[in-house]
Design a protein around this motif. Sequence first.
Motif, PDB file in Angstrom:
ATOM      1  N   ALA A 292      29.938  21.834  61.701  1.00  8.43           N
ATOM      2  CA  ALA A 292      29.854  21.452  60.287  1.00  8.43           C
ATOM      3  C   ALA A 292      29.548  22.632  59.367  1.00  8.43           C
ATOM      4  CB  ALA A 292      28.793  20.374  60.110  1.00  8.43           C
ATOM      5  N   GLN A 293      29.127  23.744  59.951  1.00  5.76           N
ATOM      6  CA  GLN A 293      28.738  24.879  59.113  1.00  5.76           C
ATOM      7  C   GLN A 293      29.947  25.597  58.519  1.00  5.76           C
ATOM      8  OE1 GLN A 293      25.432  25.411  58.397  1.00  5.76           O
ATOM      9  NE2 GLN A 293      25.354  23.503  59.556  1.00  5.76           N
ATOM     10  N   GLN A 294      29.797  26.000  57.278  1.00  2.00           N
ATOM     11  CA  GLN A 294      30.863  26.743  56.598  1.00  2.00           C
ATOM     12  C   GLN A 294      30.864  28.194  57.065  1.00  2.00           C
ATOM     13  OE1 GLN A 294      32.777  25.540  53.806  1.00  2.00           O
ATOM     14  NE2 GLN A 294      32.022  23.492  54.316  1.00  2.00           N
ATOM     15  N   LYS A 295      32.027  28.714  57.264  1.00  2.00           N
ATOM     16  CA  LYS A 295      32.112  30.142  57.568  1.00  2.00           C
ATOM     17  C   LYS A 295      31.992  30.922  56.258  1.00  2.00           C
ATOM     18  CE  LYS A 295      32.955  29.641  61.995  1.00  2.00           C
ATOM     19  NZ  LYS A 295      31.936  28.596  62.104  1.00  2.00           N
ATOM     20  N   LYS A 296      31.193  31.960  56.296  1.00  2.00           N
ATOM     21  CA  LYS A 296      31.023  32.736  55.054  1.00  2.00           C
ATOM     22  C   LYS A 296      31.926  33.964  55.057  1.00  2.00           C
ATOM     23  CE  LYS A 296      26.489  33.262  54.403  1.00  2.00           C
ATOM     24  NZ  LYS A 296      25.288  33.704  53.743  1.00  2.00           N
ATOM     25  N   GLU A 297      32.410  34.305  53.883  1.00  2.00           N
ATOM     26  CA  GLU A 297      33.258  35.504  53.833  1.00  2.00           C
ATOM     27  C   GLU A 297      32.385  36.753  53.718  1.00  2.00           C
ATOM     28  OE1 GLU A 297      33.627  34.008  49.503  1.00  2.00           O
ATOM     29  OE2 GLU A 297      33.102  33.177  51.438  1.00  2.00           O
ATOM     30  N   LYS A 298      32.964  37.856  54.071  1.00  2.00           N
ATOM     31  CA  LYS A 298      32.221  39.120  54.063  1.00  2.00           C
ATOM     32  C   LYS A 298      31.911  39.563  52.636  1.00  2.00           C
ATOM     33  CE  LYS A 298      32.965  41.788  58.179  1.00  2.00           C
ATOM     34  NZ  LYS A 298      33.490  43.010  58.724  1.00  2.00           N
ATOM     35  N   PRO A 299      30.758  40.176  52.426  1.00  2.00           N
ATOM     36  CA  PRO A 299      30.454  40.686  51.088  1.00  2.00           C
ATOM     37  C   PRO A 299      31.360  41.865  50.738  1.00  2.00           C
ATOM     38  CG  PRO A 299      28.772  41.354  52.665  1.00  2.00           C
ATOM     39  CD  PRO A 299      29.689  40.410  53.381  1.00  2.00           C
ATOM     40  N   ALA A 300      31.510  42.093  49.429  1.00  2.00           N
ATOM     41  CA  ALA A 300      32.408  43.150  48.970  1.00  2.00           C
ATOM     42  C   ALA A 300      31.878  44.533  49.339  1.00  2.00           C
ATOM     43  CB  ALA A 300      32.570  43.050  47.458  1.00  2.00           C
ATOM     44  N   GLU A 301      32.807  45.479  49.500  1.00  2.00           N
ATOM     45  CA  GLU A 301      32.427  46.862  49.801  1.00  2.00           C
ATOM     46  C   GLU A 301      31.729  47.498  48.603  1.00  2.00           C
ATOM     47  OE1 GLU A 301      33.405  49.030  52.665  1.00  2.00           O
ATOM     48  OE2 GLU A 301      33.421  47.036  53.596  1.00  2.00           O
ATOM     49  N   ARG A 302      30.701  48.304  48.895  1.00  2.00           N
ATOM     50  CA  ARG A 302      29.992  48.996  47.827  1.00  2.00           C
ATOM     51  C   ARG A 302      30.053  50.488  48.115  1.00  2.00           C
ATOM     52  NH1 ARG A 302      26.052  44.960  47.444  1.00  2.00           N
ATOM     53  NH2 ARG A 302      24.489  45.840  46.088  1.00  2.00           N
ATOM     54  N   PRO A 303      29.752  51.332  47.105  1.00  2.00           N
ATOM     55  CA  PRO A 303      29.777  52.772  47.390  1.00  2.00           C
ATOM     56  C   PRO A 303      28.748  53.149  48.457  1.00  2.00           C
ATOM     57  CG  PRO A 303      28.955  52.322  45.165  1.00  2.00           C
ATOM     58  CD  PRO A 303      29.478  51.043  45.698  1.00  2.00           C
ATOM     59  N   VAL A 304      29.072  54.194  49.220  1.00  2.00           N
ATOM     60  CA  VAL A 304      28.175  54.643  50.284  1.00  2.00           C
ATOM     61  C   VAL A 304      27.058  55.478  49.673  1.00  2.00           C
ATOM     62  CG1 VAL A 304      27.992  56.088  52.325  1.00  2.00           C
ATOM     63  CG2 VAL A 304      29.983  54.610  52.019  1.00  2.00           C
ATOM     64  N   LEU A 363      23.613  65.406  55.964  1.00  2.00           N
ATOM     65  CA  LEU A 363      23.364  64.113  55.360  1.00  2.00           C
ATOM     66  C   LEU A 363      23.920  64.154  53.947  1.00  2.00           C
ATOM     67  CD1 LEU A 363      19.749  63.605  56.553  1.00  2.00           C
ATOM     68  CD2 LEU A 363      21.479  61.822  56.691  1.00  2.00           C
ATOM     69  N   LEU A 364      24.577  63.081  53.562  1.00  2.00           N
ATOM     70  CA  LEU A 364      25.153  63.035  52.216  1.00  2.00           C
ATOM     71  C   LEU A 364      24.524  61.902  51.432  1.00  2.00           C
ATOM     72  CD1 LEU A 364      28.659  63.248  53.709  1.00  2.00           C
ATOM     73  CD2 LEU A 364      27.760  65.047  52.255  1.00  2.00           C
ATOM     74  N   TYR A 365      24.161  62.199  50.198  1.00  2.00           N
ATOM     75  CA  TYR A 365      23.627  61.180  49.312  1.00  2.00           C
ATOM     76  C   TYR A 365      24.659  60.970  48.215  1.00  2.00           C
ATOM     77  CZ  TYR A 365      20.412  58.965  46.019  1.00  2.00           C
ATOM     78  OH  TYR A 365      19.805  58.111  45.156  1.00  2.00           O
ATOM     79  N   TYR A 366      25.237  59.803  48.135  1.00  2.00           N
ATOM     80  CA  TYR A 366      26.384  59.545  47.238  1.00  2.00           C
ATOM     81  C   TYR A 366      27.432  60.651  47.387  1.00  2.00           C
ATOM     82  CZ  TYR A 366      24.262  55.639  44.748  1.00  2.00           C
ATOM     83  OH  TYR A 366      23.723  54.419  44.415  1.00  2.00           O
ATOM     84  N   GLY A 367      27.710  61.009  48.635  1.00  2.00           N
ATOM     85  CA  GLY A 367      28.763  61.978  48.895  1.00  2.00           C
ATOM     86  C   GLY A 367      28.389  63.429  48.672  1.00  2.00           C
ATOM     87  N   GLU A 368      27.150  63.656  48.234  1.00  2.00           N
ATOM     88  CA  GLU A 368      26.757  65.037  47.952  1.00  2.00           C
ATOM     89  C   GLU A 368      25.775  65.490  49.036  1.00  2.00           C
ATOM     90  OE1 GLU A 368      23.435  66.910  45.002  1.00  2.00           O
ATOM     91  OE2 GLU A 368      24.456  65.069  44.381  1.00  2.00           O
ATOM     92  N   SER A 369      26.011  66.659  49.621  1.00  2.00           N
ATOM     93  CA  SER A 369      25.200  67.095  50.748  1.00  2.00           C
ATOM     94  C   SER A 369      23.758  67.349  50.319  1.00  2.00           C
ATOM     95  CB  SER A 369      25.788  68.369  51.342  1.00  2.00           C
ATOM     96  OG  SER A 369      24.916  68.863  52.330  1.00  2.00           O
ATOM     97  N   MET A 370      22.808  66.961  51.185  1.00  2.00           N
ATOM     98  CA  MET A 370      21.400  67.182  50.866  1.00  2.00           C
ATOM     99  C   MET A 370      20.867  68.446  51.543  1.00  2.00           C
ATOM    100  SD  MET A 370      19.525  63.543  50.589  1.00  2.00           S
ATOM    101  CE  MET A 370      19.568  62.959  52.253  1.00  2.00           C
TER     102      MET A 370
END
Lengths: 571, 278
Positions: A292-304, A363-370
């Motif tokens: 009876a449970q509804q299948k949920k759709e995946k949440p939208a992609e967000r920036p990394v 390591l990248l923070y919003y695509g910028e190297s730390m």
Amino acid sequence: MGQTEKKPVIEFEHFQFQYFSQAEPTLHDINLKIYEGEKILIVGPSGSGKSTIGNCLNGLIPFSYRGEVEGSLKISGVETKESNIFELSKKVGTVLQDADGQFIGLTVGEDIAFALENDCVPQAKMKETVRKVAEVVDMGELLKSSPFELSGGQKQRVSFAGVMVDDVDILLFDEPLANLDPATGKTAIDLIDRVWKESKKTVVIIEHRLEDVLYRDVDRIVVVSDGRIAADMTPDELMAANILTELGIREPLYVTAMKYAGITVTPEMRAGRLDTLDTEQVKEPLIRWDQAQQKKEKPAERPVILEARHLNFQYTKKRKILQDVNFQIQEGEMVSIVGTNGAGKSTLAKVICGFVTEDEGELLYYGESMKGQTIKERSRRIGYVMQNPNQMICKPMIYDEVALGLRIRGTAEEEIEPRVDKALKICGLAPFKKWPVSALSFGQKKRVTIASMLVMNPQVLILDEPTAGQDYHHYTEIMEFLKSLNDQGVTIIMITHDMHLMLEYTPHAIVISDGKKIGDATAVEILTNEEITGKASLKITSLYELAMKIGMENPSAFVQNFIGYERGTHR
Amino acid sequence: MKAKLFDYIDRDNFIFNLSGLTKLVCFICMTFSVMFSYDIRYILFVALLSIIFFRMSGVQFRQIKLMLIYVAIFLLMNFLLTFLFSPKYGTEIYGTTHEIFRLTSRYVVTQEQLLYQVTKLTKYASVVPLGMIFLLTTNPSEFAASLSRVGCNYKGAYAVSLTLRYFPDMIRDYQDIALAQQSRGLDLSKKEKLGVRVKNVMNICVPLIFSTLDRIELITNAMDLRGFGKYKKRTWYVAKKLRKSDWFSMLFGALVLAGSLAMSFVVNGSRFWNPFVA
């Protein structure tokens, strides 16, 4: 139990205890009999008085923690207040919660021998006993090891052996699972069970992780709430009685699932343990509910927001701590990093915060190297909260503690106040603004440490074991709070080995084992994958086992449905 | 890495197998013999012995490298400062003046001063390996056992052993706390002014003290629950019986001390060896 021929070894009669430092009694009118050879589990939320009951048994109350005792507590027929802590320690062996802190000796052998030394046992006999007892807990090979070389589970075995040398009648375990990962916890419960069966001793376990203890047989469960005994019954009866959730103790997940499916749990279903559960009676409704449970759709992609590329790190040349770790964390995610102790998950957090510098990769923070950013620079974006708030708080007043980070950075006092106010408000600490830290509970202190990070407006918050040692009520409180932070846009990364936390709160889990990433998926996928859980010392969730037991087609989907349903109805 | 500095690592060799008491007696005897004597010949003899013992103990050089660097810096400072503050002390002691060269009217380098300072340097230098051997080859619990056997209160003796057990833990705590505080912007590096740094270190000490107090409460309970302090006496799991090698070593230590005293009182007639008065 109906075993009238057995004699009681522990008898509480109208027992009441009040610490001198407190205005109200901690225990009220306790009446409880525990019989020889029984295995009893005492559960209750923090502050319910369950640990106080334990301390009454081993004599810390009233001999170390002073207070007023009324009524009677007899152990093996002897009134405890007329005895002393040494005599009691011959009858009741206590394994304390913190296996590391109670490790007294410099080696395993020495620690096990501690009680014997104090009894002036001659050396030759002592070595003999130590060897025998160490065999029982599988530590015979490690007699010469120092505590630094042992894992948490091994240390606990040593403390266990340390109380068994005395040939005590009663074994008391105070939260034996608190510092162990799920798989080690399972072994610990197995060991307790084995010793109980072989030695016929009376075993008392104080623990709030009910489901994990019930992995093996227990005769009775005593539920403590507000200093009183709220229930005293067999596990099967307890699962059928709706007391646990009311008192804020988590019932086993498979029982919750049965209740969601509209099943009225009865003692005849034998739901005390999953092994004994009569699946025929519950199969139909569970399958119906699942469909009876509804299948949920995946949440939208967000920036990394945070990305690791080929991270490598080692302290010494010999052992690599992190090996080629890659992951991506999206903005606004709630992620758990799991793995055994020493797998490298804490080191990974240290690398992210810049406490140590990666040898290779970036390591990248919003695509910028730390690369090259100092701890201080990174701390503006990434906040780190340690496991023990006492290790972080260094100011006596709450306001000063939260303001510290800003003051160090030379922020003007006019700007500091509104920011501190805001952080305190988010953490629900606004009424305590002018209070001293010492007036707060452990959970509140934890929030102070979180507030002192939030005040610097980090985008990412890393928390080391945010719920360690917390009961279900406080656990829910902390986690719901983190969830609300998360809803406000803060990305939250948690280092944990709490599987409930993973399953319920973190849609995304990263598994580290021996310095390598061995899993990166939804928590449900991880906790239903035997290969990964095995390697990472996790445990397959009982929901999955339940689904397997009743022969569902897609057990993982059942777990997912359970989590989805819980989110939908309870939050 | 720092936590490793005082870690006791068990080994099987002559020095390790000696009882802690023996090592203490020998350490005191040999230290006293070099501290008392200003005869560089005898001091060099003891220094040689201590190096031999160090090799015998099998302690790795890297275990003590850091310590040695500190000691070397201290000795060098001491050497320079002695000359700076009392450049004529040597001539006062030995009563003669053999000038080597002159820097200014006050700072004259003499053979006497040089002998005095080199003697003092070797004195300290020869004690260092002994101290290291004692610290690194003695099992703290076994040492506590020895102390209690010679009549020390065992509770006091045990405190020593516990301190050594928890010292590495405290260092680890300190490092963790320091990191967490640094992430809040507390600067402990050399970029910050000394005064501010001291204040920042204080900020780390507060949580350290509280977490240590927690530890103490826990350990006290654990010890109570296992009967610590029940009787006036207790036995020791790690106690070693004094063996022939122990008696022999203690005798040897005593001889070294006697030798030093003999050199001073019989041969030289004073604590100083004076080669300048022929």
